[in-house]
Write a protein that holds these residues in place. Structure first.
Motif, PDB file in Angstrom:
ATOM      1  N   UNK A   1       0.837  -1.206   0.000  1.00 15.41           N
ATOM      2  CA  UNK A   1       0.000   0.000   0.000  1.00 15.41           C
ATOM      3  C   UNK A   1       0.871   1.256   0.000  1.00 15.41           C
TER       4      UNK A   1
ATOM      5  N   UNK B   1       4.291   1.554  -0.635  1.00 16.98           N
ATOM      6  CA  UNK B   1       5.342   1.700  -1.642  1.00 16.98           C
ATOM      7  C   UNK B   1       4.838   1.603  -3.070  1.00 16.98           C
ATOM      8  N   UNK B   2       3.766   0.890  -3.285  1.00 21.46           N
ATOM      9  CA  UNK B   2       3.422   0.567  -4.666  1.00 21.46           C
ATOM     10  C   UNK B   2       2.087   1.110  -5.138  1.00 21.46           C
ATOM     11  N   UNK B   3       1.358   1.836  -4.311  1.00 22.25           N
ATOM     12  CA  UNK B   3       0.057   2.307  -4.783  1.00 22.25           C
ATOM     13  C   UNK B   3       0.041   3.825  -4.838  1.00 22.25           C
ATOM     14  N   UNK B   4      -0.912   4.334  -5.592  1.00 23.22           N
ATOM     15  CA  UNK B   4      -1.063   5.787  -5.705  1.00 23.22           C
ATOM     16  C   UNK B   4      -1.435   6.372  -4.350  1.00 23.22           C
ATOM     17  N   UNK B   5      -2.211   5.617  -3.582  1.00 23.70           N
ATOM     18  CA  UNK B   5      -2.575   6.095  -2.240  1.00 23.70           C
ATOM     19  C   UNK B   5      -1.332   6.267  -1.382  1.00 23.70           C
TER      20      UNK B   5
ATOM     21  N   UNK C   1       1.719   6.676  -2.417  1.00 21.18           N
ATOM     22  CA  UNK C   1       2.528   7.779  -2.964  1.00 21.18           C
ATOM     23  C   UNK C   1       2.014   9.101  -2.413  1.00 21.18           C
ATOM     24  N   UNK C   2       0.694   9.262  -2.440  1.00 19.12           N
ATOM     25  CA  UNK C   2       0.106  10.508  -1.931  1.00 19.12           C
ATOM     26  C   UNK C   2       0.427  10.666  -0.449  1.00 19.12           C
TER      27      UNK C   2
ATOM     28  N   UNK D   1       2.972   9.388   1.237  1.00 18.65           N
ATOM     29  CA  UNK D   1       4.386   9.697   1.449  1.00 18.65           C
ATOM     30  C   UNK D   1       4.677  11.150   1.093  1.00 18.65           C
TER      31      UNK D   1
END
Lengths: 515, 372
Positions: B213, B215-219, B221-222, B224
């Motif tokens: 969740x 490291x690899x999802x858009x959620x 990313x947002x 972080x």
């Protein structure tokens, strides 16, 4: 303090010492930041250190101040080699530095900060005595700052004056200034530099100033030393040199500023409309009131003003960093609340000032920072999951296109130099083909000429493609060069508006000053 | 590519420093044991034996590691958003309470699997809402989330004591006020061939999901981005408030699930045994793992092992049971201190090697990579 008794403490002297740097080299790992650089600051002269970003100016003065240990080379005070291992040592020889950023404690008063700055501050402070000596110091100082005011209440110009006063209070005889006027208005800058010039002329002070501004160099400086890519590139008396001579030493080639070619747009449409907008500062005081503004496609609207007059908050509201307290923003005819979907729908982009603070996540990679606008759209995401390969490929393209110097796309953006952080943000914000509205605030702050030219060209190109641009800048020359229409903001209100072609320079100046 | 080499140095740094810290903690604990009159090396030996030495004892470690993994996520997830949440214990207690309430309410009226799912969901919802409350206070009222989540712990524990001493009390629980016990069929079973309950699998799955969740999802990313620089997140139009609430809810729900696992697999009812330190242990695990959910799995095993060795220290060395808590506290302090060591060792630094631009750059800016 028992350092090098060969030279008597300069703090006791009434004349500035002679400072020489001979063959100084500084390496960081394999990287050579300074290569055999020499400089001679004669007593009682105003000396400018010129160079592009990354030329090694800061490294050189940091070696002189004892922040960095030079890899080789010598520093001479009055022709005696001296070891300088810390700013305290530098102070011992009468050298003091004023940094680009303020170093005062905001919650304390001017008097407290001055006493705090002393290297020999006593454990018990007799305020009565200190205040007396501070008052007599202030009376004899070239400029005054109210002693009782907390730093937080000072304007930027006053803070900068305080930084200089601190060094005078410490009885520094050699003042090193790192871009001292970058936070000042032109008038404030002239005032501060003029007063320092008087001190230098009177023979009580030497000044070594890092600067980007030729206007200041020609007006106040005696001698220049120019660095290029970490190497000595030239030296001379200002009266013998022309601006283009100095520019040539800095850049290595003669280069005229690119002239701006603007396309005339017919039938422009309003893109950004700001209607009766109000917003507060962080402390709840109104930052700007009842602002109305329309920016059309293919137009650059420049907003001029002395910093602290509400333009920063206006940009923050438009960029989505601050909520307005009243009024509305309309883009392409529909209300705009700066949500991500609205930004995408209307293709709104922003170049905020201080990009590392405002537009980047320092510990995330260059690639991730470049993906900040697009990570949730194909091809960089596949619904919910990120497509890391696509993000990497996109960033490799942008790194090349915008010549961002980074070891790899996976390097945290906070490791890059200021200019390269700026390029990373530019790459992200200007690479979209569909961009409709660009909000830019001091986009060239602190950058060298090459980078400034690059950014100006990009902004004008965007305008010629039909992008509506709102450009807020403290650099009036930049606004006059780029914008089609110029607006002056003062005390949170628009007080002057004119097409740039017919703008009256004197009126702009008066409006900025609030007359 | 050079970035591969950079990656391994970074990975090595973030592996060696926490392990070094634990080693130093172990050393300090040895001094403590020596002062308390026990042979430190014998104590180390006992800890190793009772934590990881044999399969039969390692299972005790696994049983303790399961709630630690879940509880660690309660700190690790919000940390990626820049929040320091330490309300793990409270969320765990609330999760346990909610799970038992649902379990008792349904009783045997539904198939056991349905009851277990309902208990799990109830635990997650209760824990999630609990921490989301701290997140909401943070976002809407700028209340410090560390303090509010800490104080929420006391409220949760007080609520637990109130309920098991009053409305939910089973009159037959005399020494230790407890709720009525869950029906035996509704209890979580063990993984076949072991004494370890299915909670371990929940923990492993939750950690892996959390990693993907973030490291690899858009959620992720947002989240972080908002965690790294909220001003940049706002310029990108990211919904910071929504992210805060969702992350806090997810974090709390993991701790809530830990509470459900504890009551439905170990305790069978709620009582004060529910707050035996898995919440605080989870904070330790999260910090030692540098808020990386995968690393949290291994750190949970380590801390679980330390906790599991408490009994044996008491039996073989005459040290009090609480000695392991001293150990845990020492390790926690050293781990927190070790956070200040990142970037201090030149060995772990990436070498500044410039990738030569593939073609002459269109604009002749000459900035260097190193900030001078």
């Amino acid at each position: 303090m028992n350092i090098a008794p060969a030279v008597s403490p300069a703090t006791l002297l009434q004349r500035p010492p002679d400072l020489q740097v001979i063959g100084l080299t500084k390496q960081f790992g394999h990287f050579v930041a300074l290569d055999q650089v020499s400089l001679h600051l004669k007593p009682g002269t105003f000396h400018a250190l010129l160079g592009e970003n990354g030329a090694g100016k800061s490294t050189l003065v940091k070696c002189v101040m004892g922040f960095h240990a030079p890899t080789s080379g010598e520093i001479l005070i009055d022709s005696q080699p001296v070891p300088i291992h810390s700013p305290r040592d530098a102070h011992h020889y009468g050298i003091g530095m004023v940094y680009q950023h303020f170093t005062s404690v905001p919650a304390m008063t001017v008097a407290e900060n001055l006493v705090l700055s002393r290297y020999d501050s006593p454990n018990l402070i007799s305020w009565k005595q200190e205040m007396e000596s501070l008052r007599s110091f202030m009376d004899s100082a070239p400029f005054q700052v109210p002693l009782e005011l907390p730093i937080a209440q000072l304007a930027a110009g006053q803070k900068q004056k305080l930084e200089i006063l601190k060094q005078l209070y410490l009885q520094s005889r050699i003042l090193i200034l790192d871009e001292p006027t970058s936070v000042l208005t032109p008038n404030e800058a002239d005032e501060v530099l003029g007063l320092l010039r008087e001190q230098v002329t009177a023979g009580g002070l030497s000044v070594l100033m890092i600067s980007h501004k030729f206007r200041e160099v020609t007006a106040f400086v005696d001698e220049v030393t120019v660095l290029r890519k970490g190497q000595f590139a030239g030296h001379g008396l200002v009266k013998d040199l022309t601006i283009s001579d100095m520019a040539e030493m800095m850049m290595g080639e003669r280069r005229d500023p690119t002239s701006v070619n603007k396309v005339v747009h017919h039938s422009p449409t309003p893109i950004l409309e700001v209607i009766n907008l109000h917003a507060n500062k962080d402390n709840g005081v109104e930052a700007f009131t009842d602002v109305n503004l329309t920016v059309y496609s293919g137009e650059i609207v420049g907003i001029a003003g002395i910093s602290g007059n509400g333009q920063r908050e206006l940009v923050e509201v438009l960029a989505g960093q601050r909520d307005p307290s009243a009024g509305q923003v309309v883009i392409n005819g529909s209300p705009y609340r700066a949500t991500r979907s609205e930004m995408y729908q209307h293709q709104v982009y922003a170049l905020p000032e201080e990009p590392l603070r405002n537009a980047c996540v320092p510990h995330m990679t260059v690639a991730e920072n470049m993906a900040l606008r697009s990570f949730d759209r194909p091809p960089q995401s596949n619904g919910f999951l990120l497509v890391l390969r696509a993000i990497r490929e996109m960033s490799l393209g942008l790194i090349q296109q915008f010549s961002v110097k980074t070891p790899s796309p996976e390097t945290p953006v906070g490791y890059l130099s200021g200019g390269n952080v700026q390029r990373t943000v530019l790459a992200r914000e200007l690479s979209s083909d569909q961009i409709k509205l660009l909000i830019a605030a001091n986009p060239c702050f602190g950058l060298d000429f090459a980078a400034v030219d690059f950014i100006h060209t990009q902004i004008v190109e965007a305008r010629n493609r039909g992008v509506a641009i709102l450009l807020v800048s403290e650099d009036l020359d930049e606004l006059l060069k780029l914008s089609d229409r110029i607006i002056v903001i003062s005390a949170g209100q628009f007080v002057y508006e004119s097409p740039t072609a017919t703008a009256d320079f004197a009126t702009i100046g008066r409006s900025m000053a609030g007359h | 590519m050079s970035w591969r080499t950079i990656a391994w140095r970074k990975t090595l740094e973030s592996t060696l420093i926490p392990f070094g810290a634990i080693l130093v903690g172990l050393l300090l604990f040895g001094v403590f044991c020596a002062v308390a009159g026990a042979n430190p090396f014998a104590v180390y030996g006992s800890i190793w034996k009772s934590a990881f030495g044999k399969w039969s004892t390692f299972q005790n470690t696994l049983i303790r590691a399961a709630p630690l993994m879940l509880s660690a996520l309660c700190t690790a997830l919000p940390a990626r958003l820049g929040l320091v949440i330490i309300g793990n214990e409270g969320a765990l207690v609330m999760g346990g309470l909610a799970a038992v309430s649902i379990g008792l309410a349904i009783g045997t009226a539904a198939p056991p699997l349905m009851v277990q799912i309902a208990m799990g969901l109830a635990g997650m919802a209760a824990g999630g809402i609990w921490i989301a409350f701290a997140g909401a206070l943070r976002h809407y009222r700028a209340v410090n989330e560390t303090i509010s989540s800490l104080l929420l712990n006391y409220i949760a524990i007080a609520l637990l004591n109130h309920l098991v001493g009053g409305p939910m009390r089973d009159p037959s629980s005399l020494n230790k006020p407890s709720s009525y016990p869950l029906a035996a069929v509704n209890m979580l079973g063990t993984i076949p061939g072991t004494r370890v309950h299915w909670g371990l699998v929940y923990g492993l799955i939750a950690c892996i999901i959390a990693y993907v969740l973030i490291q690899r999802t858009t959620f992720g990313f947002a989240a972080r981005t908002a965690g790294g620089n909220i001003r940049a997140a706002r310029i990108a139009g990211l919904p910071v408030g929504q992210l805060t609430l969702i992350i806090c809810f997810l974090a709390g729900s993991c701790a809530g699930l830990a509470g459900m696992v504890e009551v439905a697999a170990v305790q069978g009812s709620v009582n004060e045994s529910l707050n035996v330190g898995y919440g605080y242990g989870g904070i330790l695990v999260a910090f030692a793992a540098r808020h990386n959910p995968i690393a949290a799995i291994f750190m949970a095993l380590l801390v679980g092992g330390i906790l599991a060795s408490g009994g044996s220290l008491q039996r073989t060395h005459g040290l009090p049971d609480a000695t392991v808590l001293v150990f845990q506290g020492l390790v926690f302090l050293v781990v927190l201190y070790s956070d200040s060591l990142y970037g201090r060792f030149s060995f772990f630094k990436e070498k500044p090697q410039l990738v030569a631009p593939p073609s002459p750059p269109p604009s002749p800016g000459q900035e260097s990579v190193i900030v001078s």
